[in-house]
Structures are given as C-alpha cells and as structure tokens.
Design an enzyme around this catalytic site. Structure first.
Site, PDB file in Angstrom:
ATOM      1  N   LYS A 117       0.838  -1.209   0.000  1.00  0.00           N
ATOM      2  CA  LYS A 117       0.000   0.000   0.000  1.00  0.00           C
ATOM      3  C   LYS A 117       0.869   1.254   0.000  1.00  0.00           C
ATOM      4  CE  LYS A 117      -3.783  -2.547   2.004  1.00  0.00           C
ATOM      5  NZ  LYS A 117      -4.467  -3.090   3.185  1.00  0.00           N
TER       6      LYS A 117
ATOM      7  N   GLN B  44      -5.276  -2.139   9.177  1.00  0.00           N
ATOM      8  CA  GLN B  44      -5.030  -3.442   8.554  1.00  0.00           C
ATOM      9  C   GLN B  44      -5.644  -4.550   9.405  1.00  0.00           C
ATOM     10  OE1 GLN B  44      -3.691  -3.843   5.492  1.00  0.00           O
ATOM     11  NE2 GLN B  44      -4.082  -6.026   5.655  1.00  0.00           N
TER      12      GLN B  44
ATOM     13  N   ASP C 146     -11.457   1.784   3.176  1.00  0.00           N
ATOM     14  CA  ASP C 146     -11.739   0.364   2.984  1.00  0.00           C
ATOM     15  C   ASP C 146     -13.212   0.132   2.628  1.00  0.00           C
ATOM     16  OD1 ASP C 146      -9.655  -1.511   3.224  1.00  0.00           O
ATOM     17  OD2 ASP C 146      -9.563  -1.283   5.407  1.00  0.00           O
TER      18      ASP C 146
HETATM   19  N1  GUN Z   1      -6.938  -7.657   5.393  1.00  0.00           N
HETATM   20  C1  GUN Z   1      -7.186  -8.416   4.295  1.00  0.00           C
HETATM   21  N2  GUN Z   1      -7.788  -7.678   3.342  1.00  0.00           N
HETATM   22  C2  GUN Z   1      -7.919  -6.433   3.852  1.00  0.00           C
HETATM   23  C3  GUN Z   1      -8.453  -5.228   3.341  1.00  0.00           C
HETATM   24  O1  GUN Z   1      -8.968  -5.135   2.211  1.00  0.00           O
HETATM   25  N3  GUN Z   1      -8.395  -4.155   4.173  1.00  0.00           N
HETATM   26  C4  GUN Z   1      -7.884  -4.224   5.413  1.00  0.00           C
HETATM   27  N4  GUN Z   1      -7.886  -3.134   6.159  1.00  0.00           N
HETATM   28  N5  GUN Z   1      -7.372  -5.327   5.924  1.00  0.00           N
HETATM   29  C5  GUN Z   1      -7.393  -6.424   5.137  1.00  0.00           C
END
Ligand code: GUN
Length: 284
Positions: A51, A95, A118
C-alpha cells in the site's frame, strides 16, 4: 485468457498519478492516506508495504503507523480519534486482522465514514446495500473493474460467489447484483457445492483454501476470479483458492495468483483515497 490485474492496476495507477500531479496547484496539497498496522503478521506487513509502494507511485502521501500487538484497544481508538480530527488526513485504514483482544467491529466503526477508504464502516456498508453514494470495498470494486476490462458481460449471467465475508463475498455479491447478474452466494454449509459452481457463468472464489476449486467444479467457458492468497502447503509458494492448472483450459477468462485480484485491490484503495480527498475538497 488470463487477465493480468497487475497490468490493469499499473495502467490505472498511471492515470491516477497524472490526476494527482495537478492537486498541489489546485488544492494546495495531495491526498494523505494513513495505514495502521497492529502487530507483525507477515501477510499484513506485506500488504501494508504494498500500500505504501502504490501510494508513492500515484503521488499520494502515505503514513504507516506501526504498533505492537500488545497495545490496548483504547490506545488504538485514541489514534483513530486523532486521525479523524486531523484535517490533513483523508483516508484511514486499519489493517486486518487485529489481535484477538480487540473488537474489530468497534474499531472499524470508530473510523469517520468519510475517511473509511476500505469501505467497511457500517454507514458505507448500509449505503452500498441501499445503492446510495458510498466508499466501495476495494477488492469487490477491483473485481468489477477487472471483469469490465476483460469485456465480460455481467448482465443476466449466473454469478456464483464462494465465501460470505464482509470484506469480499457479501459486497461483491451486491456489486454483481447491481450489474444485473443473478447471484448465488455459496459457503461452507452449501450442499453439493460442485453442482452449484458448475452452473456459474462467472465464479468468484474467496474462501482462503489453497487450490480448492478443481476443474470439475467449473463450467466450460466460465469466467473464474480467484481472490485467494494462500501458501501452497507443499511448495510454500503463493497460490490462490483455485487450482489454476486444472481450471485454466476450461475457463474462458481466469485471474492468476499472484498478479490478479491483489494488485487491483491496492489500486482501488488508491482510487478510494483520491475519492475521499476530492469529496472533502469539493465540500469546502
Ligand atoms: N486484510 C485483508 N484484506 C484487507 C483489506 O482489504 N483491508 C484491510 N484493512 N485489511 C485487510
């Protein structure tokens, strides 16, 4: 046809970089995404690094806040509260998964819905299901973009989603419904799963089980989208939820792992960050 999410993501990130290049002059700053990582789960560390890398490519400011998995929920909520009130922060991402002593639902709900890049906040989820303007979850949004890029007709088709998570299964089912597919959501209690999946014109697999979908579960000419990110228990290599080698000749379109859905998820996160930034700037 194997569709490369990596290539499409690169193309879209290139376009976003051009767009963001004009923001400093127009708005006085660029979008700012803050990612919070609690603990050191290797998968999460790798996602967070991805990211940050994508943000740099697009020209988005990225701050990653790292905390040990021993921090309290209260401390995490305090960090979120500060970021919610910081006018220089446009997107907040926590996350997942969080350590077991934390209530993920509570943490997600603490993020301002208009900084929830998200698209997991209850307000965004509700708006999605009511077909109102919202931040859309990244993986489902990326899947629809991939299907459109591959010129897959969705309207009127039988779409089967395996998996009913809040992150992928449920929202992608809703987005497919919005594209006028006839949608079935299958899961671990589904009876005769192979029979259900064999009727799918479009099969989306998001269950987190390495190479679970075999050739006999796939209809000839189907479009197969593999959301899985697993380690092959034998080779230790990255693999999806679909047995690629067994399905590639039956599918008309299939996504690889790695290089399929994953890069599109991150790409859509960049889009969502820009969207939250522009919503804020255009409100002023
Ligand atoms: N963990 C696995 N996929 C995701 C996601 O799309 N966003 C977040 N914040 N955590 C994750």
């Amino acid at each position: 046809m194997v569709i490369s999410g990596k290539e499409l993501a690169a193309e879209l990130k290139g376009k976003m970089a051009e767009q963001v290049a004009g923001f400093e002059e127009k708005y006085g700053r660029v979008p700012h995404l803050v990612v919070i990582l609690v603990g050191e789960d290797p998968g999460s560390v790798s996602y967070v690094t991805g990211k940050a890398k994508a943000s740099a490519e697009v020209g988005i400011k990225n701050t990653t806040i790292r905390r040990p998995d021993t921090i309290s929920e209260e401390e995490l909520l305090g960090i979120i509260d500060d970021l919610n009130n910081d006018d220089g922060v446009d997107g907040i991402l926590v996350q997942l998964p969080l350590p077991k002593h934390m209530d993920s639902d509570k943490v997600i709900a603490a993020i301002r819905y208009d900084k929830d890049v998200d698209g997991f906040h209850p307000a965004n989820t509700a708006a999605l299901w009511l077909k109102q303007p919202c931040v859309k979850p990244c993986t489902p949004k990326g899947i629809i973009e991939l299907l459109k890029k591959a010129n897959v007709e969705i309207s009127g088709k039988n779409a089967v989603v395996i998996g009913r998570s809040n992150i992928v299964g449920l929202p992608v089912a809703k987005l497919l419904l919005d594209e006028n597919a006839t949608v079935t959501v299958a899961h671990s209690r589904t009876k005769n799963l192979g029979e259900v999946t064999s009727k799918a014109d479009i099969l989306i697999v998001a269950i987190g089980r390495p190479m679970f979908v075999k050739g006999d579960m796939v209809k000839e000419g189907a479009v197969v989208i593999d959301v899985g990110v697993n380690r092959n228990p034998e080779t230790g290599k990255l693999c999806g939820d679909v047995d690629f080698a067994a399905c590639v000749d039956k599918a008309s379109v299939i996504t690889p792992v790695p290089g399929g859905v994953g890069p599109m998820t991150i790409c859509c996160l960049m889009q969502n960050t820009i969207e939250c930034f522009l919503n804020k700037m255009n409100k002023k």
